[in-house]
Design an enzyme around this catalytic site. Structure first.
Site, PDB file in Angstrom:
ATOM      1  N   ASP A   1      -7.911  -7.541   0.492  1.00 36.73           N
ATOM      2  CA  ASP A   1      -6.973  -7.784   1.593  1.00 36.73           C
ATOM      3  C   ASP A   1      -7.699  -7.408   2.868  1.00 36.73           C
ATOM      4  O   ASP A   1      -8.560  -6.522   2.861  1.00 36.73           O
ATOM      5  CB  ASP A   1      -5.714  -6.922   1.472  1.00 36.73           C
TER       6      ASP A   1
ATOM      7  N   ASP B   1       0.852  -1.187   0.000  1.00 34.75           N
ATOM      8  CA  ASP B   1       0.000   0.000   0.000  1.00 34.75           C
ATOM      9  C   ASP B   1       0.892   1.243   0.000  1.00 34.75           C
ATOM     10  O   ASP B   1       2.120   1.146   0.006  1.00 34.75           O
ATOM     11  CB  ASP B   1      -0.979  -0.039   1.176  1.00 34.75           C
ATOM     12  N   SER B   2       0.268   2.410  -0.024  1.00 27.84           N
ATOM     13  CA  SER B   2       1.046   3.651  -0.155  1.00 27.84           C
ATOM     14  C   SER B   2       1.562   4.158   1.182  1.00 27.84           C
ATOM     15  O   SER B   2       2.423   5.027   1.222  1.00 27.84           O
ATOM     16  CB  SER B   2       0.164   4.732  -0.764  1.00 27.84           C
TER      17      SER B   2
END
Lengths: 379, 379
Positions: free
Chosen positions: A267, A93-94
């Site tokens: 997720d 993820d970021s």
């Protein structure tokens, strides 16, 4: 799509699709569930055990890894795959979502976000460019744009602003990514519970062009019906030939309902977190092993399950481990839960391929509803 | 010896011996190290993983199991082997040692000991007879007499009194045991650091007659030299044709020195407890993975070790897991430590069989002393 990766749809059933996302490090069969490997470990499991559940891909958290052990350190050690001993694909993820949920102090501006580590209070900064630089150091296979995710319920003005900022960051992320061969970049749809904002976000991202499209800002406090209504609006507005990823979702019921609306990837920390808190996911619904009713029950969680954690240990033993706070309790329930989620996805894929997805969902829900309250077998 | 069990010595080298204790549930190759499965689980390991280390037998704690989940409950569920999924031999202690070290309040009298559970404060009583009843409910393969163990240093009068009480309880234990076929009963030598008391205890137990003889009341605060001096006195006074078990010992160095003096069996929480506290046992001595010097070290714990935990994970990764308090850190270090202990015992057995035990001990100690401070390999 970036060279070296491809997405194929093998069958559809209504809006549900099954296929495969091919990446240099492996093929992800979709719909896919990605176990969460927060800090370079799917908690309480070895990667061999994760692989054995049937997982094709895991998720790593940029926020956790940038703070500890550090992205540059992982790069010097050969990247996240080598570090954590997972040789299949990894999605990172970021970092933005965890900054908002975990960091002690954070300040968002138009350029990025400055925050203090929840571990040691040190100050860090994430921008769209730095997030992708970190994800490049980790050498993940699928990378996410930095976005702003707003918890629901929220004012429309805040949702509108966050969606527009996320779109701007999407453009900057695309430029920073640069099209690294064999690595994918996903954009993230925002817009909260506002259908028109969701549509505008989806169209804006599609115009920029990504390898896949995530739906963010859901499962953040709203009822399931709101989440599904947003998918009804958003999924059809995304390119049919690219994978769609619903971030941070969810319960088994959330997953089968979202697949029905065209989602390909998921997720969630639920199976791993629940496993550390004494809860088992089964065909018969959730079982809380802390409950005293399990103390004398010689039955396994599910004698028909092909994995050891469900088949080989009595509920009485699992209850004992959970009550005694034994690490083995967390190990076995986590293994069971991830295996259950992966088996559910295998069932989802097979049902779509065979054109019987609606029946599959109905049967699966009937199993959860029926429960497993039968008295222990006398044998 | 009780029918159904036998002890065979295959080779000796000085006072050291190697052989096998045969029990209906399996053969214990001696000298043996028994991983401690306190509450029905060798902490942070599955029983399949324990078996894979080469362990032939594990230990279960009567004190813990009688309090939770309860001996009668385990019996109703089919016994400890089925409950915990270990089908090899299990040795259970009498519960007395943990009563003295863990119970909140305890009162010893000539007949037994009354104590309050450290878990819920409930009152319980252990006598020689009740201890053996519990061990029978657990259906362990080797059962221990209830004894009184005194921490060192202690007054001679207290040691004398505890030794005599233990001898009386030994007689009562033998009567209560009754010679269950295929199950062994061990007596326990007491006497603290007083050679004549140790001798008197050993002779008294031999006169009663047991399937094996334990040495208790050591590694309870005294220097290693004192412990070894007591073994020099005690071991030769015990029957040569019965196994000798040094309770609660110890470090790898304690073990090789005790084997040299004729000890056949050991148990200790060190490898499992250390594994949960970031410490790895290796051929190069102990490594504290919490130490920052491991943070960038790509080397495994021991690339020559045949087990995965030592061979497949970088020290940098293990350091990260330990610093992050990840369960996987405890899992991998525990696996490594138990595997190291079992590999050490395999080396001990082979060296005795080949008549080179002194050389083996010297080489092993040289390895620990040399350490492994080499800089990480540039490759």
């Amino acid at each position: 799509m970036t060279p070296g990766i491809s997405f194929r749809i093998d069958a559809t059933d209504g809006a549900a699709r099954t296929g495969a996302l091919s990446l240099p490090r492996g093929v992800v069969r979709t719909p896919a569930f990605m176990p969460v490997g927060t800090a370079g470990t799917v908690k309480a499991m070895t990667m061999d055990e994760v692989k054995a559940t049937g997982a094709d891909i895991i998720l790593g958290n940029t926020y956790h890894l940038m703070l500890r052990p550090g992205a540059e350190r992982i790069a010097a050690l050969g990247g996240l795959h080598k570090f954590a001993r997972w040789n299949g694909p990894i999605l990172t993820d970021s970092g933005g979502f965890q900054v908002m949920s975990l960091a002690a102090i954070r300040k968002l501006d138009a350029d990025g976000v400055t925050f203090q580590s929840h571990i040691d209070g040190s100050t860090h900064r994430l921008t769209p460019e730095r997030s992708l630089e970190i994800q490049g150091l980790l050498d993940s296979d699928i990378r996410m744009q930095l976005d702003e995710c707003v918890a629901l319920p929220a004012e429309r003005a805040a949702l509108d602003k966050a969606m527009r900022l996320s779109l701007k960051w999407a453009e900057r992320s695309k430029a920073a990514f640069g099209g690294t061969e064999g690595r994918a970049l996903f954009g993230i749809v925002q817009g909260g519970d506002q259908p028109d904002l969701r549509l505008e976000s989806a169209r804006g991202l599609t115009a920029i062009g990504f390898d896949g499209y995530a739906v963010g800002g859901l499962a953040v406090g709203e009822p399931q019906a709101t989440m599904l209504a947003m998918l009804d609006v958003t999924a059809p507005a995304l390119p049919a030939d690219a994978p769609r990823y619903l971030m941070g979702v969810g319960t088994p019921d959330d997953i089968v309902e979202s697949v029905r609306r065209g989602i390909d990837m998921f997720d969630c920390v639920m199976p791993t977190r629940a496993g550390r808190h004494g809860v088992a996911y089964t065909r018969f619904g959730k079982l809380n092993l802390k409950n005293a009713r399990h103390a004398d029950d010689p039955r396994p969680l599910d004698e028909a399950a092909p994995w050891s954690a469900a088949r080989d240990y009595s509920r009485a033993y699992l209850h004992h481990l959970v009550k005694s706070q034994e690490i083995l309790g967390a190990m076995l329930l986590t293994q069971n839960n991830v295996a259950y989620y992966e088996a559910l996805m295998a069932g989802v894929r097979a049902a779509i391929a065979e054109g019987r997805y609606a029946d599959f969902v109905a049967e699966t829900k009937a199993g959860w509803a029926a429960g497993d309250a039968a008295e222990p077998d006398a044998g």
